[in-house]
Write a protein that holds these residues in place. Structure first.
Motif, short mmCIF file in Angstrom:
data_model
loop_
_atom_site.label_atom_id
_atom_site.label_comp_id
_atom_site.label_asym_id
_atom_site.label_seq_id
_atom_site.Cartn_x
_atom_site.Cartn_y
_atom_site.Cartn_z
N LYS A 58 -18.73 -50.11 -6.19
CA LYS A 58 -17.79 -50.73 -7.14
C LYS A 58 -17.85 -52.24 -7.02
O LYS A 58 -17.65 -52.96 -7.99
CB LYS A 58 -16.36 -50.27 -6.83
N ALA A 59 -18.11 -52.72 -5.79
CA ALA A 59 -18.18 -54.16 -5.57
C ALA A 59 -19.54 -54.72 -6.00
O ALA A 59 -19.83 -55.89 -5.79
CB ALA A 59 -17.92 -54.47 -4.09
N GLY A 60 -20.39 -53.84 -6.57
CA GLY A 60 -21.66 -54.31 -7.11
C GLY A 60 -22.81 -54.30 -6.13
O GLY A 60 -23.90 -54.80 -6.44
N LYS A 61 -22.59 -53.72 -4.95
CA LYS A 61 -23.67 -53.67 -3.95
C LYS A 61 -24.61 -52.50 -4.23
O LYS A 61 -24.19 -51.46 -4.73
CB LYS A 61 -23.07 -53.46 -2.55
N GLY A 62 -25.88 -52.67 -3.84
CA GLY A 62 -26.79 -51.54 -3.82
C GLY A 62 -26.42 -50.67 -2.63
O GLY A 62 -26.16 -51.17 -1.54
N VAL A 63 -26.35 -49.35 -2.85
CA VAL A 63 -25.87 -48.44 -1.81
C VAL A 63 -26.78 -47.23 -1.70
O VAL A 63 -27.26 -46.70 -2.71
CB VAL A 63 -24.42 -47.97 -2.13
N ASP A 100 -36.27 -49.51 -4.25
CA ASP A 100 -37.15 -48.87 -5.23
C ASP A 100 -36.52 -47.66 -5.93
O ASP A 100 -37.11 -47.06 -6.83
CB ASP A 100 -38.50 -48.49 -4.59
N GLY A 101 -35.33 -47.26 -5.49
CA GLY A 101 -34.62 -46.17 -6.17
C GLY A 101 -35.14 -44.78 -5.83
O GLY A 101 -34.61 -43.80 -6.33
N LYS A 102 -36.16 -44.70 -4.99
CA LYS A 102 -36.76 -43.40 -4.70
C LYS A 102 -36.10 -42.74 -3.49
O LYS A 102 -35.97 -43.38 -2.44
CB LYS A 102 -38.25 -43.54 -4.41
N PRO A 103 -35.73 -41.45 -3.65
CA PRO A 103 -35.17 -40.77 -2.47
C PRO A 103 -36.24 -40.54 -1.42
O PRO A 103 -37.44 -40.50 -1.73
CB PRO A 103 -34.68 -39.43 -3.03
N ARG A 104 -35.85 -40.44 -0.18
CA ARG A 104 -36.78 -40.22 0.92
C ARG A 104 -36.28 -39.09 1.80
O ARG A 104 -35.07 -38.93 1.99
CB ARG A 104 -36.89 -41.48 1.78
N ILE A 105 -37.23 -38.33 2.34
CA ILE A 105 -36.88 -37.31 3.33
C ILE A 105 -37.50 -37.76 4.65
O ILE A 105 -38.71 -37.94 4.74
CB ILE A 105 -37.40 -35.92 2.91
N LEU A 106 -36.66 -37.98 5.64
CA LEU A 106 -37.12 -38.48 6.94
C LEU A 106 -36.97 -37.39 7.98
O LEU A 106 -36.03 -36.61 7.93
CB LEU A 106 -36.28 -39.69 7.37
N GLU A 107 -37.90 -37.37 8.90
CA GLU A 107 -37.77 -36.39 9.98
C GLU A 107 -37.89 -37.10 11.32
O GLU A 107 -38.74 -37.97 11.49
CB GLU A 107 -38.85 -35.32 9.84
N GLU A 120 -35.14 -47.56 6.26
CA GLU A 120 -35.69 -46.75 5.15
C GLU A 120 -34.74 -46.80 3.95
O GLU A 120 -35.17 -46.81 2.80
CB GLU A 120 -35.87 -45.29 5.60
N ALA A 121 -33.42 -46.81 4.24
CA ALA A 121 -32.43 -46.83 3.17
C ALA A 121 -32.53 -48.12 2.37
O ALA A 121 -32.34 -48.12 1.15
CB ALA A 121 -31.03 -46.68 3.76
N MET A 122 -32.86 -49.22 3.04
CA MET A 122 -33.03 -50.48 2.33
C MET A 122 -34.18 -50.35 1.32
O MET A 122 -34.10 -50.87 0.21
CB MET A 122 -33.35 -51.62 3.31
N ASP A 123 -35.24 -49.64 1.72
CA ASP A 123 -36.36 -49.42 0.80
C ASP A 123 -35.91 -48.56 -0.38
O ASP A 123 -36.29 -48.80 -1.52
CB ASP A 123 -37.52 -48.72 1.53
N THR A 124 -35.11 -47.53 -0.09
CA THR A 124 -34.61 -46.66 -1.16
C THR A 124 -33.72 -47.44 -2.13
O THR A 124 -33.79 -47.26 -3.35
CB THR A 124 -33.85 -45.45 -0.56
N ILE A 125 -32.90 -48.33 -1.57
CA ILE A 125 -32.05 -49.16 -2.45
C ILE A 125 -32.94 -50.03 -3.33
O ILE A 125 -32.68 -50.22 -4.51
CB ILE A 125 -31.09 -50.03 -1.61
N VAL A 135 -32.37 -39.35 2.16
CA VAL A 135 -31.82 -40.66 1.82
C VAL A 135 -31.92 -40.86 0.31
O VAL A 135 -33.00 -40.71 -0.26
CB VAL A 135 -32.59 -41.79 2.53
N GLU A 136 -30.79 -41.14 -0.32
CA GLU A 136 -30.79 -41.31 -1.78
C GLU A 136 -29.97 -42.53 -2.16
O GLU A 136 -29.04 -42.92 -1.45
CB GLU A 136 -30.20 -40.06 -2.45
N LYS A 137 -30.34 -43.11 -3.28
CA LYS A 137 -29.62 -44.27 -3.77
C LYS A 137 -28.46 -43.83 -4.65
O LYS A 137 -28.56 -42.83 -5.37
CB LYS A 137 -30.58 -45.15 -4.58
N VAL A 138 -27.36 -44.57 -4.60
CA VAL A 138 -26.25 -44.33 -5.54
C VAL A 138 -26.56 -45.13 -6.80
O VAL A 138 -26.70 -46.35 -6.74
CB VAL A 138 -24.91 -44.78 -4.93
N VAL A 139 -26.72 -44.41 -7.91
CA VAL A 139 -27.12 -45.09 -9.15
C VAL A 139 -26.05 -44.98 -10.22
O VAL A 139 -25.17 -44.14 -10.13
CB VAL A 139 -28.44 -44.52 -9.70
#
Lengths: 239, 107
Positions: free
Chosen positions: B17-22, B73-80, B66-71, B103-107
């Motif tokens: 809501k505050a405009g941040k990528g999450v 590029d918008g692509k979800p990631r599966i990490l193990e 990894e989450a920073m990368d997802t934020i 890991v998924e981005k809130v869009v």
């Protein structure tokens, strides 16, 4: 996750309503299912089972994999009667993770000295319960033996389909209670949901032992039975 | 105070809501002795702030990165993560368990 889905999940949780987020793996397609809409979902049976246990996890359906983020409201326990059993039950319920509220209009019983660190309301159940929003994730245990105090709690719990409704008292006391509930229009099926005599039969004698038997019965009702429990009540009791 | 799942997801909503990528990271599967149960969340904002946990603190750093990368590029990631991993010496789970994190981005 879409922002509106995130906001909806937070909204459902705040309102104490269950929901499931279904994420197809590994693709990530998502849909959000409120408890009220479960029945019409293609995964209805699986989703209902997951809501009963409250556990998130991977599931397979027709060759596809899904991750279910299960959001069930935290279970809470409302106890009518600030009695000796309740003093033992309060710390046990907290350790077991139940959000506890104790109600007793008798100010001699409902004192902070007897119940430190607990939500304690010294008022009549019929005044307080409507403000608490009872639901299927709420357990109600009544310990006063006094119909004036216990009955409003039992009636509200049955009407709200609380997952657990227990009432202390002998078989004779319960027989009279059943009669009063019938006169008020409660069905045999509803009345059969009341755990009375209360508690799993572990031969409990002391207040603390009875508290153990009641807490065990509450956990059993939460984890092992459908929330709309239609199973016949088991024989055996603590008090 | 311990962060409950409740205020973790609420925080993600506030950040967005505050405009941040999450991004939201969720434990989807565990094997062996894993410290946090399936369904546990870690939420991350674009500045690297995070709340919640997916392990006992062993792999959060890697998940945040990894989450920073997802934020971005918008692509979800599966990490193990697990002791058998190549990355084990860097970000392994000392408990010997293995976890999978989505890991998924809130869009």
């Amino acid at each position: 996750m879409r922002f509106d889905v995130l906001a909806a999940m937070n909204g459902e949780r705040a309102a104490r309503r269950a929901c499931v987020l279904v994420t197809e793996m590994p693709g990530g397609d998502q849909r959000f299912v409120k408890a009220a809409d479960l029945a019409s979902d293609p995964l209805a049976e699986i989703l209902e089972a997951s809501l009963r246990t409250g556990k998130s996890g991977m599931v397979e359906h027709e060759g596809r994999s899904y991750f279910l983020t299960v959001q069930a409201p935290p279970a809470r326990l409302i106890v009518i009667g600030a009695v000796h059993i309740t003093q033992a039950l309060a710390p046990m319920a907290r350790v077991a993770g139940f959000d506890l509220t104790i109600i007793d209009p008798r100010t001699a019983f409902a004192t902070l000295e007897r119940f430190p660190d607990v939500t304690l309301i010294a008022d009549w159940p019929q005044e307080i319960i409507p403000t608490l929003g009872l639901d299927r994730y709420t357990a109600v245990a009544c310990f006063t033996h006094d119909p004036k105090i216990d009955d409003p709690g039992i009636e509200a719990a049955l009407s709200a389909e609380c997952f657990y409704v227990g009432a202390l008292g002998s078989r004779k006391t319960h027989g009279n209670r059943v009669q009063r509930l019938k006169e008020k229009g409660f069905s045999d099926e509803q009345i059969a949901r009341i755990k009375a005599p209360i508690g799993v039969d572990i031969g409990a004698v002391s207040p603390a032992e009875i508290a153990v038997s009641v807490l065990a019965e509450i956990v059993l009702s939460l984890r092992k039975k459908p929330l709309r429990a239609d199973a016949p009540q088991r024989a055996g009791a603590a008090a | 105070m311990l962060a409950t799942d409740e205020n973790i997801l609420a925080r993600a909503e506030d950040w967005r809501k505050a405009g941040k990528g999450v991004a939201i990271a969720t434990v989807t599967e565990t094997w062996g002795s894993a410290p946090r149960p399936v369904g546990s969340h870690l939420v991350i904002d674009e500045d690297g702030h995070f709340l919640g946990s997916v392990s006992g603190g062993c792999v959060e750093g890697e998940v945040v990165s990894e989450a920073m990368d997802t934020i971005a590029d918008g692509k979800p990631r599966i990490l193990e993560f697990g002791v058998a991993d190549e990355a084990a010496w860097r970000v392994g789970l000392s408990c010997g368990g293995r976890i999978r994190v989505y890991v998924e981005k809130v869009v």
